[in-house]
Design an enzyme around this catalytic site. Sequence first.
Site, PDB file in Angstrom:
ATOM      1  N   LYS A 159       0.838  -1.195   0.000  1.00 49.51           N
ATOM      2  CA  LYS A 159       0.000   0.000   0.000  1.00 49.51           C
ATOM      3  C   LYS A 159       0.877   1.250   0.000  1.00 49.51           C
ATOM      4  CE  LYS A 159      -0.435   0.110   5.049  1.00 49.51           C
ATOM      5  NZ  LYS A 159      -1.347   0.186   6.193  1.00 49.51           N
ATOM      6  N   MET A 205      13.153  23.736   1.601  1.00 49.86           N
ATOM      7  CA  MET A 205      12.223  23.041   0.716  1.00 49.86           C
ATOM      8  C   MET A 205      12.948  22.189  -0.319  1.00 49.86           C
ATOM      9  SD  MET A 205       9.218  24.581  -1.759  1.00 49.86           S
ATOM     10  CE  MET A 205       8.234  25.189  -0.392  1.00 49.86           C
ATOM     11  N   ARG A 217      -9.872   1.048  16.485  1.00 49.61           N
ATOM     12  CA  ARG A 217      -9.822   1.898  15.301  1.00 49.61           C
ATOM     13  C   ARG A 217     -10.808   1.390  14.260  1.00 49.61           C
ATOM     14  NH1 ARG A 217      -4.383   2.062  11.731  1.00 49.61           N
ATOM     15  NH2 ARG A 217      -5.176  -0.043  11.271  1.00 49.61           N
ATOM     16  N   TYR A 268      17.875  29.166   7.347  1.00 51.21           N
ATOM     17  CA  TYR A 268      16.700  29.822   7.909  1.00 51.21           C
ATOM     18  C   TYR A 268      16.728  29.800   9.435  1.00 51.21           C
ATOM     19  CZ  TYR A 268      14.299  29.822   3.372  1.00 51.21           C
ATOM     20  OH  TYR A 268      13.940  30.043   2.065  1.00 51.21           O
TER      21      TYR A 268
END
Length: 354
Positions: free
Chosen positions: A33, A299, A129, A251
């Site tokens: 999956k 990024m 769940r 950053y």
Amino acid sequence: MRPLVAEINLEALRDNYRLAKSLAGSRALAVVKANAYGHGAVACAEALSGVADGFAVACIEEALELRAAGVSAPILLLEGVFDADEYTLCAAQNLWCVVQGEPQLAMLEAASIPKPLTVWLKMDSGMHRAGFAPDTYARAYQRLSASGKVADIVKMSHFARADEPAVPMTHAQAELFDSLCRELPGEESLANSAALIAHPATRRAWSRPGIMLYGANPLPAGPWPALRPVMTLKSRVFGVRDIAAGEPLGYGDNFVATRPTRVGLVACGYADGYPRLASTGSPVAVDGVRTRVIGRVSMDMLTVDLTDLPGAGLGSEVELWGNTVSVGEVAQHAGTIAYEVLCNVKRARRVYLG
């Protein structure tokens, strides 16, 4: 071309599947999956063709992609169906489906399908769940049996804390499951990767190995089976600069050099799936030698410490994870798990080996 590459070692994938099946001592569905946890579902299923007893995916879209690629082995829908019409597709495409609640059961009872299905009936043995509550499970089994829509029923459940061997919950879930299923005919499936490794008593007719197929150990600490990493995510240094002691980097200025520091700029960032929270200190390997990320992950790029690697520079190969640096180490540094890190890989060019 941007140098970010995800090398997928298909022979390692096959070896890991064989190891999982040997632990199980029975049949095993290879869980592919989420695009085979970021490795490429079609390529991985094709590589396991003739090796795996079948496959497991989340939903019918993933199953149909494999069928369109020519994968003919059994495929199980772990989430089951979301619409009654999907049962017709399951019958047409020879798909197995999980039934995990009253809506799915009622849809199947009302469905018009050309032939009976193989159904995996899920019990909520404690995870809370999905699955039928223990006191409703036998009745759901009886309704499936009487529906005329089912050829075989496989009894199943899922563990909440199998990756914590010292916690007794897995044993309690298995005991509850056994106490309620003992009189119900059919095969059973309990063990995922963590349970296969740490809880031998949960191995039944079918197991469902997932993360271990891709070479990541689901347990935070031993036992450690001989798993082989399947993905090596690598890039290259495309810029080098020196900063003085006291100078910030990246950053937020969250890294400040404590000594003269040689910095390598690497083409990989959080938009590629490298976790943003794995900033200063996260391990990487440059030309096969371990060093660390410094500064905040951006990024499209990140920065690594080359200070103690005088031979490294422009064009040096950077392993973000693979054989030298495990994906589990990176995940731990980011405060997450290998599953998430691998599933998030994107923009990398996949190259299949073996």
